[in-house]
Design a protein around this motif. Structure first.
Motif, PDB file in Angstrom:
ATOM      1  N   ASN A 133      15.646   4.186 -22.150  1.00 42.27           N
ATOM      2  CA  ASN A 133      15.423   2.896 -21.175  1.00 42.27           C
ATOM      3  C   ASN A 133      16.621   1.912 -21.431  1.00 42.27           C
ATOM      4  OD1 ASN A 133      12.835   3.833 -20.154  1.00 42.27           O
ATOM      5  ND2 ASN A 133      12.071   3.185 -22.102  1.00 42.27           N
ATOM      6  N   ASP A 134      17.392   2.121 -22.430  1.00 35.95           N
ATOM      7  CA  ASP A 134      18.576   1.154 -22.843  1.00 35.95           C
ATOM      8  C   ASP A 134      19.814   1.338 -22.077  1.00 35.95           C
ATOM      9  OD1 ASP A 134      18.599   3.447 -24.277  1.00 35.95           O
ATOM     10  OD2 ASP A 134      19.560   2.287 -25.964  1.00 35.95           O
ATOM     11  N   ILE A 135      19.747   2.409 -21.232  1.00 40.14           N
ATOM     12  CA  ILE A 135      21.020   2.542 -20.510  1.00 40.14           C
ATOM     13  C   ILE A 135      20.607   2.522 -19.047  1.00 40.14           C
ATOM     14  CG2 ILE A 135      22.939   4.294 -19.891  1.00 40.14           C
ATOM     15  CD1 ILE A 135      22.226   5.754 -22.663  1.00 40.14           C
ATOM     16  N   LYS A 136      21.345   1.575 -18.280  1.00 42.71           N
ATOM     17  CA  LYS A 136      20.999   1.274 -16.871  1.00 42.71           C
ATOM     18  C   LYS A 136      22.323   1.829 -16.037  1.00 42.71           C
ATOM     19  CE  LYS A 136      17.658  -0.979 -18.446  1.00 42.71           C
ATOM     20  NZ  LYS A 136      16.404  -0.321 -18.350  1.00 42.71           N
ATOM     21  N   ILE A 137      21.853   2.626 -14.960  1.00 40.02           N
ATOM     22  CA  ILE A 137      23.112   3.425 -14.208  1.00 40.02           C
ATOM     23  C   ILE A 137      22.838   2.907 -12.725  1.00 40.02           C
ATOM     24  CG2 ILE A 137      23.756   5.665 -13.447  1.00 40.02           C
ATOM     25  CD1 ILE A 137      22.374   6.857 -16.160  1.00 40.02           C
ATOM     26  N   ILE A 138      23.847   2.624 -12.252  1.00 41.49           N
ATOM     27  CA  ILE A 138      23.837   2.120 -11.022  1.00 41.49           C
ATOM     28  C   ILE A 138      24.923   2.671 -10.123  1.00 41.49           C
ATOM     29  CG2 ILE A 138      24.046  -0.030  -9.472  1.00 41.49           C
ATOM     30  CD1 ILE A 138      21.550  -0.165 -10.866  1.00 41.49           C
ATOM     31  N   GLY A 139      24.488   2.900  -8.900  1.00 44.32           N
ATOM     32  CA  GLY A 139      25.441   3.625  -7.725  1.00 44.32           C
ATOM     33  C   GLY A 139      25.898   2.448  -7.048  1.00 44.32           C
ATOM     34  N   VAL A 140      27.358   2.624  -6.881  1.00 42.97           N
ATOM     35  CA  VAL A 140      27.672   1.582  -6.152  1.00 42.97           C
ATOM     36  C   VAL A 140      28.871   2.404  -5.045  1.00 42.97           C
ATOM     37  CG1 VAL A 140      29.342  -0.705  -5.914  1.00 42.97           C
ATOM     38  CG2 VAL A 140      28.311   0.308  -8.198  1.00 42.97           C
ATOM     39  N   PRO A 141      28.258   2.262  -3.799  1.00 43.54           N
ATOM     40  CA  PRO A 141      28.840   3.010  -2.552  1.00 43.54           C
ATOM     41  C   PRO A 141      30.296   2.713  -2.356  1.00 43.54           C
ATOM     42  CG  PRO A 141      27.453   1.577  -1.654  1.00 43.54           C
ATOM     43  CD  PRO A 141      27.307   1.494  -3.301  1.00 43.54           C
ATOM     44  N   LYS A 142      30.760   3.791  -1.967  1.00 44.60           N
ATOM     45  CA  LYS A 142      32.148   3.888  -0.968  1.00 44.60           C
ATOM     46  C   LYS A 142      32.268   4.952  -0.050  1.00 44.60           C
ATOM     47  CE  LYS A 142      34.114   7.207  -2.150  1.00 44.60           C
ATOM     48  NZ  LYS A 142      34.617   8.533  -1.264  1.00 44.60           N
ATOM     49  N   ALA A 143      32.567   4.917   0.979  1.00 47.83           N
ATOM     50  CA  ALA A 143      32.520   6.025   2.204  1.00 47.83           C
ATOM     51  C   ALA A 143      33.196   5.582   3.292  1.00 47.83           C
ATOM     52  CB  ALA A 143      30.894   6.466   2.406  1.00 47.83           C
ATOM     53  N   ILE A 144      34.511   5.821   3.346  1.00 51.20           N
ATOM     54  CA  ILE A 144      35.071   5.606   4.793  1.00 51.20           C
ATOM     55  C   ILE A 144      34.830   6.096   5.756  1.00 51.20           C
ATOM     56  CG2 ILE A 144      37.427   5.358   3.211  1.00 51.20           C
ATOM     57  CD1 ILE A 144      38.660   7.841   4.900  1.00 51.20           C
ATOM     58  N   GLU A 145      34.180   7.168   5.695  1.00 53.03           N
ATOM     59  CA  GLU A 145      33.529   7.930   7.052  1.00 53.03           C
ATOM     60  C   GLU A 145      32.083   7.246   7.477  1.00 53.03           C
ATOM     61  OE1 GLU A 145      32.854  12.143   6.401  1.00 53.03           O
ATOM     62  OE2 GLU A 145      35.103  12.427   6.185  1.00 53.03           O
ATOM     63  N   ASN A 146      31.735   6.130   6.456  1.00 60.24           N
ATOM     64  CA  ASN A 146      30.512   5.600   6.907  1.00 60.24           C
ATOM     65  C   ASN A 146      29.381   6.321   6.960  1.00 60.24           C
ATOM     66  OD1 ASN A 146      29.547   2.953   7.109  1.00 60.24           O
ATOM     67  ND2 ASN A 146      29.491   3.072   9.395  1.00 60.24           N
ATOM     68  N   ASP A 147      29.224   7.402   6.321  1.00 61.28           N
ATOM     69  CA  ASP A 147      28.057   8.175   6.576  1.00 61.28           C
ATOM     70  C   ASP A 147      26.882   8.010   5.574  1.00 61.28           C
ATOM     71  OD1 ASP A 147      29.434   9.082   4.269  1.00 61.28           O
ATOM     72  OD2 ASP A 147      29.697  11.175   4.899  1.00 61.28           O
ATOM     73  N   LEU A 148      26.889   7.153   4.771  1.00 58.74           N
ATOM     74  CA  LEU A 148      25.853   6.894   3.529  1.00 58.74           C
ATOM     75  C   LEU A 148      24.536   5.950   4.386  1.00 58.74           C
ATOM     76  CD1 LEU A 148      27.521   5.814   0.470  1.00 58.74           C
ATOM     77  CD2 LEU A 148      26.106   7.896   0.738  1.00 58.74           C
TER      78      LEU A 148
END
Length: 408
Positions: A133-148
């Motif tokens: 619980n002491d490691i926080k993992i976050i996704g920060v998006p990039k997508a030039i195709e804008n498909d997320l």
């Protein structure tokens, strides 16, 4: 107890991915509970090899961060590595946790596209299931195709769209010089989505007519109808410019380029596409017979920081900052998203969703944003695009060419 922050970049580069890195570093520097900020070269692959670089001093100066923001591509490098499910092979996950412990990592920001979000999901699920619980993992998006999915748009898309709109205006200036009839086919990135191809219509904002026809990946492509459309346009004007998505498929669902190359896939199962403009060039030459050329924008779409959108760069930086803030508040296993909160003036805000909500999903251009004939876009698409390309960023030059940030 103070913890360290780790940040990595993955997937295809963009003109805005370093601005996100800059935002992560800025927020990390502002918070005393973060002792050191580490970058890792070449994404999760480099992390497992401990290819760390200390960004705390390297990016402490504001001028260095400003230069980083105007630098295209991924300053930390990238990778296309797919983690095995941890239930089948826990070795990579055990090694990752041991490395996090070794460097006292409490926060891991992973900047990338859909495949990178797969890595965020797997690592955070492993931690959750093993009560870490002491490691926080976050996704920060990039997508030039804008498909997320879930996010209104992804950092990197606005700058790529601005480059494409700009380039189409310049192509039109060139093509309209000659008196002889000609057709120019411009191939734009987009394997399964047509967001970038749609942005070619931005070339019309200041009075240019190009492109004359636009074909997106979302609609089945008929060669016969295409030839009919081109012939109709040639009755109106001598120079016809066509924008096409690289991922055009026929009525049976097969890529037009399947007949041109082996069906090569990357590690995540994505097809490696190229050549649809050359394919159409040859058909036009045989069927119509005038001067025909094909143009493949290729890598320039994602690395043209000299025409980057200030809106895009600012949002990318804000997203990086907010990701760190969210992790400091206890968030983990989630992805940052953008939401429009105002159209006039345009404004957006960052929010977070569980990262598994974006896995194995693709955000396509809404069908109602494509015209009935399937060869252009609607005003709704233009209204969506225009705010994302506004503003320009400073671009420092030396010896006549732009200066870029280099880690080494």
């Amino acid at each position: 107890m103070k913890k360290n922050l780790l940040v990595a970049q993955s997937g295809g580069p963009s003109a805005a991915i370093n601005a996100t890195l800059c935002g992560v570093v800025e927020m990390g520097l502002e918070h005393p509970e973060i002792e050191k900020i580490y970058g890792v070269k070449n994404g999760i692959m480099g992390m497992l090899s401990e290819r760390f670089v200390d960004l705390t001093e390297l990016l402490a100066d504001e001028s260095a961060r400003q230069l980083l923001c105007q630098t295209p591509s991924s300053a930390l490098g990238s990778c296309h590595m797919k983690l095995s499910p941890w239930e089948e092979n826990a070795f990579e996950y055990e090694k990752a946790i041991s490395i996090f412990r070794k460097y006292n990592i409490g926060y891991f920001m992973y900047i990338g596209g859909s495949d990178s979000m797969d890595t965020v999901h797997k690592l955070s699920e492993y931690c959750r299931n093993h009560h870490i619980n002491d490691i926080k993992i976050i996704g920060v998006p990039k997508a030039i195709e804008n498909d997320l999915p879930e996010t209104d748009h992804s950092p990197g898309f606005g700058s790529a769209a601005k480059y494409i709109g700009t380039t189409l205006t310049e192509i039109a200036c060139d093509c309209n010089v000659y008196a002889l009839p000609s057709i120019t086919v411009v191939e734009i990135m987009g394997q399964d989505t047509g967001w970038l191809t749609a942005s070619s219509a931005l070339a019309r904002l200041n009075g240019d007519a190009a492109p004359d026809l636009i074909y997106l990946s979302e609609r089945p492509f008929s060669v016969e109808q295409f030839l009919f459309d081109v012939r109709e346009k040639m009755m109106e004007k001598r120079s016809v410019i066509v924008a096409v998505s690289e991922g055009l498929r026929n009525e049976e669902g097969a890529y037009l380029t399947d007949s041109l190359q082996n069906r090569v896939e990357d590690e995540f199962g994505h097809r490696i596409l190229a050549g649809v403009s050359r394919f159409l060039e040859e058909i036009l030459r045989q069927e119509i017979g005038c001067k025909v050329r094909s143009v493949e924008l290729n890598l320039m779409q994602r690395c043209a920081s000299h025409v980057a959108s200030a809106t895009d760069i600012q949002e990318a930086c804000t997203m990086g900052r907010e990701a760190v803030r969210y992790a400091l508040e206890g968030g983990s296993g989630e992805m940052a998203c953008l939401r429009r909160v105002s159209e006039a003036p345009y404004a957006s805000e960052v929010f977070f969703i569980p990262v598994d909500q974006v896995l194995n999903r693709v955000k396509k251009v809404p069908d109602e944003w494509i015209n009935e004939e399937g060869n252009d876009i609607t005003q709704e698409m233009m209204d969506y695009l225009i705010p994302l390309i506004q503003g320009e960023i400073p671009c420092a030059y030396e010896n006549g060419v732009p200066v870029h940030f280099h880690l080494s």
